[in-house]
Design an enzyme around this catalytic site. Structure first.
Site, short mmCIF file in Angstrom:
data_model
loop_
_atom_site.label_atom_id
_atom_site.label_comp_id
_atom_site.label_asym_id
_atom_site.label_seq_id
_atom_site.Cartn_x
_atom_site.Cartn_y
_atom_site.Cartn_z
CB SER A 144 -0.89 0.02 1.25
OG SER A 144 -1.53 1.26 1.42
CE1 TYR B 268 -4.21 -1.64 4.80
CE2 TYR B 268 -3.24 0.55 4.57
CZ TYR B 268 -3.76 -0.61 4.00
OH TYR B 268 -3.82 -0.72 2.63
#
Length: 267
Positions: free
Chosen positions: A141, A154
């Protein structure tokens, strides 16, 4: 690795970018094993694909190691081999600071994003090593290289995917298996719903960049796979923040904080 005629496993294949990846691979002549926790979503993917024997669906929780270890045999029984793995499945955390994040949420994010990717890689790598050519694509990501307040755990899970992928790339240089790590920015998916997370809108603030459509993201990812690229940035926001972070990590972190502070309830 050109995907035509190859067998590729895709996690998170029931919706969003995973579904788009399944459909993209099938359109290019691949056989696909789509994996997802949600049986209904997988069925929807299969109905959209209309790919008959070239698509198999597998309902699976990638955080359950024993179930993952049984998956390669299922895929090979259906398709005869496996040539590629795209570890796409992932979830975000509740949009809160680490101080306010409970351990259950922390473990869930790490289990899905990191351990799920690790379990799938460990399960399929011995079989990939037996192929004339093979490929692993791991979806990290933009948050895996750039700190996003309210998504720190995350980001840590996706940073772990980044380093795992880069380590695998080096370890597998003398083998037929190539490795690509992907850094998407904002993509228009239902990840918040799938993650069980509610994020309130930032009052008076427009998104920094329009989210990329999943179909375009899938196209970029599959192209990167076919070109055996080491690193793939998906979206103008990911490319911009990669550039800014390389120039000055602290300034990039401060910039993202200013964009995200209203979601954290900051004044």
């Amino acid at each position: 690795m050109k995907v035509q005629g190859k067998v590729v496993v895709v996690t998170g294949g029931g919706s969003g970018m995973g579904r788009a990846l399944v459909l993209r691979l099938l359109s290019k002549g691949a056989r696909v094993a789509a994996v997802d926790l949600n049986a209904a979503s997988l069925q929807e993917t299969a109905q959209l694909a209309q790919a008959a024997e070239r698509l198999s669906t597998h309902v699976l929780n990638i955080t359950q190691r024993e179930a993952v270890e049984a998956l390669p045999a299922e895929v090979m029984a259906r398709h005869g081999a496996v040539d590629g793995l795209i570890n796409n499945a992932g979830i975000i955390q509740p949009f809160v600071r680490v101080n306010d994040l409970d351990y259950g949420a922390i473990e869930r994010v790490m289990n899905v994003n990191f351990y799920g990717t690790l379990y799938m890689t460990k399960a399929f790598l011995p079989h990939l090593l037996q192929r004339p050519e093979a490929h692993i694509v791991n979806i990290s990501s933009m948050g895996g290289f750039l700190p996003v307040p309210g998504q720190s755990v995350y980001g840590a899970s996706k940073a772990a995917v980044k380093l795992l992928s880069e380590g695998l790339f080096a370890e597998l240089l003398d083998t037929p298996v190539r490795v690509t790590v992907v850094f998407p920015g904002a993509v228009s998916t239902n990840i918040t719903v799938n993650s069980g997370v509610a994020i309130r809108a930032a009052e008076g603030r427009q998104p920094a960049a329009r989210p990329l459509e999943p179909e375009r993201a899938a196209q970029i990812i599959v192209e990167g796979m076919e070109q055996n690229r080491f690193r793939v940035l998906v979206g103008s926001d990911a490319r911009l923040m990669d550039f800014l972070y390389r120039l000055s990590p602290e300034r990039a972190a401060r910039f993202i904080y200013r964009q995200m502070r209203s979601l954290l309830g900051a004044s």
